[in-house]
Scaffold this motif. Structure first.
Motif, PDB file in Angstrom:
ATOM      1  N   THR A  91       0.831  -1.213   0.000  1.00  0.00           N
ATOM      2  CA  THR A  91       0.000   0.000   0.000  1.00  0.00           C
ATOM      3  C   THR A  91       0.860   1.254   0.000  1.00  0.00           C
ATOM      4  N   TRP A  92       1.913   1.250   0.814  1.00  0.00           N
ATOM      5  CA  TRP A  92       2.788   2.426   0.906  1.00  0.00           C
ATOM      6  C   TRP A  92       3.510   2.700  -0.411  1.00  0.00           C
ATOM      7  N   TYR A  95       1.113   4.264  -2.747  1.00  0.00           N
ATOM      8  CA  TYR A  95       0.858   5.641  -2.306  1.00  0.00           C
ATOM      9  C   TYR A  95       2.032   6.544  -2.673  1.00  0.00           C
ATOM     10  N   THR A 108       2.059   9.778  -5.304  1.00  0.00           N
ATOM     11  CA  THR A 108       2.372  11.100  -4.747  1.00  0.00           C
ATOM     12  C   THR A 108       3.784  11.544  -5.111  1.00  0.00           C
TER      13      THR A 108
END
Length: 198
Positions: free
Chosen positions: A24-25, A28, A32
């Motif tokens: 997930t990180w 993300y 970003t």
């Protein structure tokens, strides 16, 4: 060999947590603009190598259980295999979304025309099938055919290594290491593999 059940459960919980949070990180960070270099390539590398690592780890677990008489570790094999399929799915989604822009005719052409993608896609189909049939209810319904299907794990890991080897352009050292590890695992499990083909 046996350890406290609480320790096994804590490791099992950590496995779920780390595997999902890490994935997930990374996504993300990619969305970003926090990843170094080419974010699409970073995501492809992370998910692809992550899937291969998890799949190899699932094979190591069964060897540890067998040779060290440590049956408790077998609870890790299913989640490792399932998460390997999750990472492969993420790998495939990144490829078709960012590399091919969801051009489905182009996707089909790439799978057919590029051998390393053909091999990788075949591994993806196998791992997806194994993950889908890993639930206890489906396992009971499939009966003896379940084990026959899940023996394809060995084919999937070989295809993963070949995909990685054909994919790299600068250095073959890393995929060669994976191939050496997988071949070692195959040799250690040669009796079981031999029985599959008998």
């Amino acid at each position: 060999m046996r350890v406290n059940t609480a320790v096994i459960k804590a490791i099992q919980f950590s496995l779920h947590l780390i595997t999902l949070i890490w994935l997930t990180w990374i996504f993300y960070a990619g969305f970003t603009a926090q990843l170094p270099g080419d974010p699409v390539q970073y995501l492809l590398d992370f998910t692809g190598i992550g899937a291969l690592n998890l799949l190899v780890a699932s094979l190591v677990v069964s060897l540890v259980a067998q040779h060290l008489k440590f049956a408790q570790v077998m609870v890790f094999r299913r989640p490792l295999g399932v998460y390997s399929a999750v990472y492969v799915l993420a790998h495939f989604i990144v490829f078709i979304a960012f590399e091919l822009q969801f051009e489905f005719r182009l996707i089909a052409a790439e799978i057919i025309d590029r051998p390393y993608i053909t091999v990788g896609f075949t591994g993806f189909i196998i791992l997806s099938s194994l993950a889908f049939t890993s639930f206890p209810y489906i396992k009971r319904k499939m009966g003896k055919s379940w084990q026959k299907l899940h023996n394809l794990t060995y084919l999937a890991v070989i295809l993963g290594c070949i995909h990685y080897l054909w994919l790299v352009k600068s250095s073959w050292m890393e995929p060669a290491i994976y191939i050496a590890i997988v071949l070692s695992l195959m040799i250690m499990k040669r009796k079981k593999i031999k029985n599959i083909f008998n």
